[in-house]
Design a protein around this motif. Structure first.
Motif, PDB file in Angstrom:
ATOM      1  N   SER A 206      31.638 -28.283  37.772  1.00 31.92           N
ATOM      2  CA  SER A 206      30.655 -27.622  38.642  1.00 31.92           C
ATOM      3  C   SER A 206      29.978 -26.468  37.912  1.00 31.92           C
ATOM      4  O   SER A 206      28.752 -26.328  37.961  1.00 31.92           O
ATOM      5  CB  SER A 206      31.328 -27.099  39.918  1.00 31.92           C
ATOM      6  N   VAL A 207      30.769 -25.647  37.234  1.00 32.25           N
ATOM      7  CA  VAL A 207      30.214 -24.512  36.498  1.00 32.25           C
ATOM      8  C   VAL A 207      29.312 -25.015  35.364  1.00 32.25           C
ATOM      9  O   VAL A 207      28.206 -24.500  35.168  1.00 32.25           O
ATOM     10  CB  VAL A 207      31.336 -23.589  35.957  1.00 32.25           C
ATOM     11  N   ALA A 208      29.757 -26.040  34.650  1.00 33.12           N
ATOM     12  CA  ALA A 208      28.953 -26.590  33.549  1.00 33.12           C
ATOM     13  C   ALA A 208      27.638 -27.174  34.069  1.00 33.12           C
ATOM     14  O   ALA A 208      26.581 -27.002  33.443  1.00 33.12           O
ATOM     15  CB  ALA A 208      29.746 -27.652  32.789  1.00 33.12           C
ATOM     16  N   LEU A 209      27.696 -27.832  35.222  1.00 30.34           N
ATOM     17  CA  LEU A 209      26.470 -28.371  35.824  1.00 30.34           C
ATOM     18  C   LEU A 209      25.512 -27.238  36.187  1.00 30.34           C
ATOM     19  O   LEU A 209      24.303 -27.338  35.933  1.00 30.34           O
ATOM     20  CB  LEU A 209      26.810 -29.218  37.054  1.00 30.34           C
ATOM     21  N   LEU A 210      26.048 -26.170  36.765  1.00 26.26           N
ATOM     22  CA  LEU A 210      25.211 -25.014  37.106  1.00 26.26           C
ATOM     23  C   LEU A 210      24.607 -24.386  35.842  1.00 26.26           C
ATOM     24  O   LEU A 210      23.423 -24.054  35.810  1.00 26.26           O
ATOM     25  CB  LEU A 210      26.023 -23.959  37.865  1.00 26.26           C
ATOM     26  N   GLU A 211      25.434 -24.226  34.825  1.00 23.03           N
ATOM     27  CA  GLU A 211      24.986 -23.569  33.592  1.00 23.03           C
ATOM     28  C   GLU A 211      23.906 -24.376  32.864  1.00 23.03           C
ATOM     29  O   GLU A 211      23.111 -23.808  32.128  1.00 23.03           O
ATOM     30  CB  GLU A 211      26.166 -23.329  32.641  1.00 23.03           C
ATOM     31  N   THR A 212      23.904 -25.690  33.059  1.00 22.42           N
ATOM     32  CA  THR A 212      22.920 -26.539  32.374  1.00 22.42           C
ATOM     33  C   THR A 212      21.811 -27.001  33.322  1.00 22.42           C
ATOM     34  O   THR A 212      21.029 -27.882  32.975  1.00 22.42           O
ATOM     35  CB  THR A 212      23.608 -27.774  31.749  1.00 22.42           C
ATOM     36  N   ASN A 213      21.779 -26.399  34.522  1.00 20.56           N
ATOM     37  CA  ASN A 213      20.774 -26.774  35.530  1.00 20.56           C
ATOM     38  C   ASN A 213      20.767 -28.271  35.805  1.00 20.56           C
ATOM     39  O   ASN A 213      19.707 -28.888  35.930  1.00 20.56           O
ATOM     40  CB  ASN A 213      19.369 -26.307  35.114  1.00 20.56           C
ATOM     41  N   SER A 214      21.966 -28.863  35.880  1.00 21.08           N
ATOM     42  CA  SER A 214      22.097 -30.295  36.146  1.00 21.08           C
ATOM     43  C   SER A 214      22.426 -30.524  37.615  1.00 21.08           C
ATOM     44  O   SER A 214      22.895 -29.627  38.310  1.00 21.08           O
ATOM     45  CB  SER A 214      23.200 -30.888  35.268  1.00 21.08           C
ATOM     46  N   LYS A 215      22.197 -31.730  38.058  1.00 22.65           N
ATOM     47  CA  LYS A 215      22.468 -32.095  39.452  1.00 22.65           C
ATOM     48  C   LYS A 215      23.906 -32.580  39.609  1.00 22.65           C
ATOM     49  O   LYS A 215      24.550 -32.945  38.638  1.00 22.65           O
ATOM     50  CB  LYS A 215      21.503 -33.187  39.894  1.00 22.65           C
ATOM     51  N   GLY A 216      24.383 -32.585  40.867  1.00 22.32           N
ATOM     52  CA  GLY A 216      25.686 -33.170  41.162  1.00 22.32           C
ATOM     53  C   GLY A 216      26.782 -32.174  41.469  1.00 22.32           C
ATOM     54  O   GLY A 216      27.946 -32.565  41.591  1.00 22.32           O
ATOM     55  N   VAL A 217      26.442 -30.911  41.615  1.00 15.95           N
ATOM     56  CA  VAL A 217      27.460 -29.873  41.844  1.00 15.95           C
ATOM     57  C   VAL A 217      28.166 -30.087  43.185  1.00 15.95           C
ATOM     58  O   VAL A 217      29.391 -29.998  43.264  1.00 15.95           O
ATOM     59  CB  VAL A 217      26.837 -28.456  41.791  1.00 15.95           C
ATOM     60  N   ARG A 218      27.395 -30.384  44.231  1.00 15.84           N
ATOM     61  CA  ARG A 218      27.938 -30.436  45.589  1.00 15.84           C
ATOM     62  C   ARG A 218      29.152 -31.359  45.718  1.00 15.84           C
ATOM     63  O   ARG A 218      30.148 -30.988  46.319  1.00 15.84           O
ATOM     64  CB  ARG A 218      26.854 -30.856  46.586  1.00 15.84           C
ATOM     65  N   GLU A 219      29.084 -32.556  45.153  1.00 19.31           N
ATOM     66  CA  GLU A 219      30.203 -33.498  45.318  1.00 19.31           C
ATOM     67  C   GLU A 219      31.507 -32.933  44.751  1.00 19.31           C
ATOM     68  O   GLU A 219      32.577 -33.152  45.310  1.00 19.31           O
ATOM     69  CB  GLU A 219      29.887 -34.866  44.709  1.00 19.31           C
TER      70      GLU A 219
ATOM     71  N   CYS B  46      32.492 -19.433  26.043  1.00 17.82           N
ATOM     72  CA  CYS B  46      31.748 -19.145  24.817  1.00 17.82           C
ATOM     73  C   CYS B  46      30.283 -19.569  24.916  1.00 17.82           C
ATOM     74  O   CYS B  46      29.575 -19.594  23.907  1.00 17.82           O
ATOM     75  CB  CYS B  46      32.420 -19.847  23.632  1.00 17.82           C
ATOM     76  N   GLU B  47      29.857 -19.900  26.123  1.00 21.94           N
ATOM     77  CA  GLU B  47      28.477 -20.292  26.398  1.00 21.94           C
ATOM     78  C   GLU B  47      28.019 -21.503  25.597  1.00 21.94           C
ATOM     79  O   GLU B  47      26.847 -21.635  25.246  1.00 21.94           O
ATOM     80  CB  GLU B  47      27.539 -19.094  26.237  1.00 21.94           C
ATOM     81  N   GLN B  48      28.954 -22.406  25.338  1.00 21.20           N
ATOM     82  CA  GLN B  48      28.641 -23.710  24.739  1.00 21.20           C
ATOM     83  C   GLN B  48      28.507 -24.690  25.902  1.00 21.20           C
ATOM     84  O   GLN B  48      29.329 -25.586  26.089  1.00 21.20           O
ATOM     85  CB  GLN B  48      29.744 -24.132  23.768  1.00 21.20           C
ATOM     86  N   ASN B  49      27.466 -24.483  26.709  1.00 27.08           N
ATOM     87  CA  ASN B  49      27.391 -25.154  28.010  1.00 27.08           C
ATOM     88  C   ASN B  49      27.198 -26.672  27.938  1.00 27.08           C
ATOM     89  O   ASN B  49      27.775 -27.399  28.737  1.00 27.08           O
ATOM     90  CB  ASN B  49      26.288 -24.506  28.851  1.00 27.08           C
ATOM     91  N   ASN B  50      26.408 -27.149  26.991  1.00 31.20           N
ATOM     92  CA  ASN B  50      26.227 -28.599  26.876  1.00 31.20           C
ATOM     93  C   ASN B  50      27.509 -29.285  26.423  1.00 31.20           C
ATOM     94  O   ASN B  50      27.864 -30.347  26.933  1.00 31.20           O
ATOM     95  CB  ASN B  50      25.055 -28.935  25.946  1.00 31.20           C
ATOM     96  N   GLU B  51      28.217 -28.661  25.486  1.00 33.67           N
ATOM     97  CA  GLU B  51      29.501 -29.189  25.039  1.00 33.67           C
ATOM     98  C   GLU B  51      30.511 -29.157  26.194  1.00 33.67           C
ATOM     99  O   GLU B  51      31.282 -30.095  26.391  1.00 33.67           O
ATOM    100  CB  GLU B  51      30.052 -28.386  23.851  1.00 33.67           C
ATOM    101  N   ALA B  52      30.476 -28.068  26.956  1.00 34.54           N
ATOM    102  CA  ALA B  52      31.382 -27.933  28.100  1.00 34.54           C
ATOM    103  C   ALA B  52      31.102 -29.008  29.143  1.00 34.54           C
ATOM    104  O   ALA B  52      32.037 -29.556  29.728  1.00 34.54           O
ATOM    105  CB  ALA B  52      31.241 -26.546  28.729  1.00 34.54           C
ATOM    106  N   LEU B  53      29.845 -29.315  29.361  1.00 37.77           N
ATOM    107  CA  LEU B  53      29.484 -30.360  30.320  1.00 37.77           C
ATOM    108  C   LEU B  53      30.087 -31.694  29.895  1.00 37.77           C
ATOM    109  O   LEU B  53      30.692 -32.403  30.706  1.00 37.77           O
ATOM    110  CB  LEU B  53      27.956 -30.456  30.434  1.00 37.77           C
ATOM    111  N   ARG B  54      29.974 -32.012  28.620  1.00 35.96           N
ATOM    112  CA  ARG B  54      30.543 -33.260  28.104  1.00 35.96           C
ATOM    113  C   ARG B  54      32.076 -33.268  28.267  1.00 35.96           C
ATOM    114  O   ARG B  54      32.654 -34.220  28.766  1.00 35.96           O
ATOM    115  CB  ARG B  54      30.163 -33.425  26.629  1.00 35.96           C
ATOM    116  N   SER B  55      32.721 -32.179  27.864  1.00 36.71           N
ATOM    117  CA  SER B  55      34.190 -32.098  27.953  1.00 36.71           C
ATOM    118  C   SER B  55      34.664 -32.167  29.401  1.00 36.71           C
ATOM    119  O   SER B  55      35.643 -32.852  29.707  1.00 36.71           O
ATOM    120  CB  SER B  55      34.692 -30.798  27.303  1.00 36.71           C
ATOM    121  N   ALA B  56      33.966 -31.454  30.287  1.00 37.36           N
ATOM    122  CA  ALA B  56      34.355 -31.452  31.703  1.00 37.36           C
ATOM    123  C   ALA B  56      34.181 -32.842  32.319  1.00 37.36           C
ATOM    124  O   ALA B  56      35.002 -33.268  33.131  1.00 37.36           O
ATOM    125  CB  ALA B  56      33.537 -30.417  32.471  1.00 37.36           C
ATOM    126  N   ARG B  57      33.126 -33.541  31.938  1.00 35.66           N
ATOM    127  CA  ARG B  57      32.925 -34.911  32.458  1.00 35.66           C
ATOM    128  C   ARG B  57      34.054 -35.830  32.004  1.00 35.66           C
ATOM    129  O   ARG B  57      34.534 -36.651  32.785  1.00 35.66           O
ATOM    130  CB  ARG B  57      31.573 -35.461  32.006  1.00 35.66           C
TER     131      ARG B  57
END
Length: 137
Positions: A79-92, A51-62
């Motif tokens: 990983s997808v949430a990090l990509l969608e929010t241009n955040s670091k840490g995807v590789r690990e 639903c493109e609630q990417n910041n909320e998704a980042l919090r939930s995924a964490r």
């Protein structure tokens, strides 16, 4: 209803094609009722991403990864949430899933089904397509 039956009911509705936007409230209730149940957070993050609630998704995924760091699906969601929010840490997280797939190849089928479901519900989902490519699924 207890949180387990709420979860099973909401999952069945998702699998029968119900819209992600309709189910978000159910999974918010599930995570409020059972905040330590990682699967509820994993599903909530996925629905929020759809639903493109990417910041909320980042919090939930964490939260999902914190509760169960061994779950490849929650790592994919993060990983997808990090990509969608241009955040670091995807590789690990991608490397974790790659290692898990080497150890338990059967996981590949399950993750492939999940990714294909995401791409069916949200065609041209660039972040998910990147993750799919990186994982070779």
């Amino acid at each position: 209803q207890n949180s387990e039956s709420l979860f099973e009911n909401a999952m069945a509705r998702y699998q029968s094609g119900e819209e992600a936007s309709v189910l978000i409230k159910d999974f918010e209730n599930i995570t409020n009722t059972a905040p330590n149940q990682s699967s509820g957070w994993t599903c909530l993050a996925w629905l929020q991403l759809l639903c493109e609630q990417n910041n909320e998704a980042l919090r939930s995924a964490r939260i999902a990864v914190k509760l169960n760091s061994q779950d490849p699906q929650s790592r994919i969601n993060l990983s997808v949430a990090l990509l969608e929010t241009n955040s670091k840490g995807v590789r690990e997280h991608i490397e974790f899933v790659q290692r898990a797939l080497l150890i338990v190849p059967e996981l590949g089928k399950e993750l492939k089904v999940s990714i294909e479901d995401g791409l069916t519900r949200k065609p041209n989902w660039k972040a998910l397509m990147k993750v799919k490519l990186w994982l070779g699924l």
